[in-house]
Scaffold this active site. Structure first.
Site, PDB file in Angstrom:
ATOM      1  N   ARG A  45     -28.980  -1.180 -28.940  1.00  0.00           N
ATOM      2  CA  ARG A  45     -29.204  -1.809 -30.397  1.00  0.00           C
ATOM      3  C   ARG A  45     -28.717  -0.993 -31.478  1.00  0.00           C
ATOM      4  NH1 ARG A  45     -34.513  -1.588 -31.523  1.00  0.00           N
ATOM      5  NH2 ARG A  45     -35.018  -2.675 -29.880  1.00  0.00           N
TER       6      ARG A  45
ATOM      7  N   TYR B  96     -20.635 -13.360 -54.821  1.00  0.00           N
ATOM      8  CA  TYR B  96     -20.607 -14.405 -53.681  1.00  0.00           C
ATOM      9  C   TYR B  96     -21.931 -15.056 -53.511  1.00  0.00           C
ATOM     10  CZ  TYR B  96     -20.011 -15.473 -48.595  1.00  0.00           C
ATOM     11  OH  TYR B  96     -19.838 -16.205 -47.360  1.00  0.00           O
TER      12      TYR B  96
ATOM     13  N   ASP C 139     -19.612  -4.724 -52.792  1.00  0.00           N
ATOM     14  CA  ASP C 139     -19.168  -5.643 -52.093  1.00  0.00           C
ATOM     15  C   ASP C 139     -17.563  -5.394 -52.011  1.00  0.00           C
ATOM     16  OD1 ASP C 139     -17.960  -7.894 -50.716  1.00  0.00           O
ATOM     17  OD2 ASP C 139     -19.600  -8.929 -51.059  1.00  0.00           O
TER      18      ASP C 139
ATOM     19  N   LYS D  49     -13.254 -11.048 -42.608  1.00  0.00           N
ATOM     20  CA  LYS D  49     -12.080 -11.297 -43.308  1.00  0.00           C
ATOM     21  C   LYS D  49     -11.141 -10.651 -42.725  1.00  0.00           C
ATOM     22  CE  LYS D  49     -15.123 -14.006 -45.717  1.00  0.00           C
ATOM     23  NZ  LYS D  49     -16.065 -13.685 -46.572  1.00  0.00           N
TER      24      LYS D  49
HETATM   25  C1  LIG Z   1     -17.326 -13.896 -46.848  1.00  0.00           C
HETATM   26  C2  LIG Z   1     -17.912 -13.066 -47.765  1.00  0.00           C
HETATM   27  C3  LIG Z   1     -19.040 -12.494 -47.445  1.00  0.00           C
HETATM   28  C4  LIG Z   1     -19.886 -12.819 -46.122  1.00  0.00           C
HETATM   29  O1  LIG Z   1     -19.487 -12.552 -44.889  1.00  0.00           O
HETATM   30  P1  LIG Z   1     -19.799 -13.222 -43.603  1.00  0.00           P
HETATM   31  O2  LIG Z   1     -19.090 -12.413 -42.690  1.00  0.00           O
HETATM   32  O3  LIG Z   1     -19.366 -14.544 -43.650  1.00  0.00           O
HETATM   33  O4  LIG Z   1     -21.276 -13.189 -43.686  1.00  0.00           O
HETATM   34  C5  LIG Z   1     -19.650 -11.504 -48.376  1.00  0.00           C
HETATM   35  N1  LIG Z   1     -18.990 -11.347 -49.345  1.00  0.00           N
HETATM   36  C6  LIG Z   1     -18.024 -11.818 -49.638  1.00  0.00           C
HETATM   37  C7  LIG Z   1     -17.297 -11.436 -50.871  1.00  0.00           C
HETATM   38  C8  LIG Z   1     -17.324 -12.789 -48.935  1.00  0.00           C
HETATM   39  O5  LIG Z   1     -16.144 -13.374 -49.217  1.00  0.00           O
END
Ligand SMILES: *Cc1c(COP(=O)(O)O)cnc(C)c1O
Length: 389
Positions: A54, A107, A179, A204
């Protein structure tokens, strides 16, 4: 070494893996110890060694080390998704009675976590204008423990002055959580700009192939232990196959990002010339309001941008365009090799800033297809849009 070299070499140790170029997938729960002394030693150092799966496996450590190195941070930590990484980072540094500043264009699920979970914990949330810059100092209170940033912001792509915000946050002893999903660890070096904790939806660009969910958090040396402890308390870990896919995706991040930017720039410029379009929200364009800050702080752009339509097209007209695209898929997420287009809904997402636009907002992710084909698809889409509305 330079980034392209780091992407190829980091997180690799063929000698420990029978010569395998990329670390193989370790499927494990229990880790066996040869002696009580070895178990005691591993337990003392459980966040840094292979102790219980973990807390990490050789595959996990390889990805974490590689992403941290590329972004210029001290340590990395995987999470099961980008949202999990954000939730874990926020709760690592916030307690009951404290206050967090979050940009108004964050987001959507970040905002939902703040409104529905942090508020239940007794943490107060203030949404601020993402363009506030150094004036954020005026919003920081005695109990402000975290300043959150996201740049460019979701859906509307405003570029934030991260160094100015970081300076104000640090002057008050607050932690800056950023972020960095849009730019990836390659195109915005968070730790050169004062960020303490950088969160990525690795779903992404790091994975880059739309085939798994993952988050990665990168921290300074000081921010690592609180983040790691909170990750452990929440019992968060990531599946080894998904971690492996991220490590594999990372190897081609640089070539993919360069092509995403090249293709996105061609398509964005074409869109700017269209009568159906009011404006394109892409900081890499010279006339974008965020271009100066983007040029100062970023090393490139990704393939994601917004398109404001020139007039209030009705939903059936938008459906005529969106339902019948050949190459642009309609779906959430982005950062894969393929192009996507979605209709953005801002109706519930802003409280302190006004969004003024003459028409609906689309979000386009420009993939690795040929731009002539993408433009032909968009041109046919606009013909359907205007014929229907
Ligand atoms: C998609 C996204 C997230 C979340 O990511 P997941 O892997 O889908 O949980 C967070 N911040 C931004 C800017 C995003 O575009």
């Amino acid at each position: 070494m330079k980034d392209d070299t780091l992407l190829v070499t980091e997180g690799r140790d063929p000698e420990s893996h029978s010569g395998s170029v990329n670390p193989p997938v370790y499927h494990a729960s229990t880790i066996l110890f040869p002696s009580l002394a070895a178990q005691d030693a591993a337990e003392k150092n459980r966040y840094e060694t292979i102790y219980y799966s973990r807390h990490g496996t050789p595959t996990t450590f390889a990805l974490q080390d590689a992403v941290a190195k590329i972004e210029g941070g001290a340590k990395g930590q995987v999470a099961p998704s980008g949202v999990a990484a954000i939730a874990t980072a926020l709760t690592a540094f916030l307690q009951q009675g404290e206050h967090v500043l979050v940009p108004d264009n964050a987001y959507g699920p970040t905002r939902a976590f703040c409104d529905k979970s942090l508020s239940r914990m007794g943490v107060e949330v203030t949404y601020y204008d993402p363009l506030v810059g150094a004036d954020i100092a005026g919003l920081i209170r005695d109990n402000t423990k975290v300043v959150f940033t996201e740049s460019p912001g979701s859906l509307t792509f405003e570029v934030q002055d991260i160094p100015a915000i970081a300076e104000a946050a640090h002057a008050h002893g607050a932690v800056l959580i950023h972020d960095n999903t849009w730019a990836s660890p390659l195109l915005f070096k968070s730790f050169e700009h004062g960020v303490d904790v950088s969160v990525h939806s690795a779903t992404k660009y790091i994975l880059g192939h739309s085939d798994a969910m993952l988050g990665v958090t990168v921290t300074t040396a000081d921010a690592y232990l609180p983040l790691k402890r909170n990750t452990a308390l929440f019992g968060q870990c990531a599946g080894p196959d998904d971690v492996f896919l991220a490590l594999r995706g990372l190897r081609t991040l640089s070539v993919r990002m360069a092509r995403h930017q090249e293709n996105a720039t061609v398509v964005a410029r074409w869109l700017q010339s269209r009568p159906e379009v009011d404006r394109v929200l892409y900081p890499a364009l010279e006339d974008d309001p965020g271009h100066t800050l983007w040029k100062r702080d970023f090393r490139g752009a990704s393939g994601l941008f917004g398109v404001v339509l020139a007039r209030p097209f009705e939903r059936p007209a938008l459906a005529a365009m969106l339902d019948n695209m050949t190459l642009f898929g309609m779906g959430f997420s982005w950062g894969g090799f393929e192009s996507l287009m979605t209709l953005s809904d801002l109706s519930h997402e802003r409280t302190t800033t006004r969004w003024d636009a003459p028409g609906p907002l689309l979000r386009l992710h420009i993939g690795l297809e040929d731009t002539d084909d993408l433009i032909a698809d968009l041109e046919a889409g606009f013909a359907r849009l205007t014929a229907a509305g």
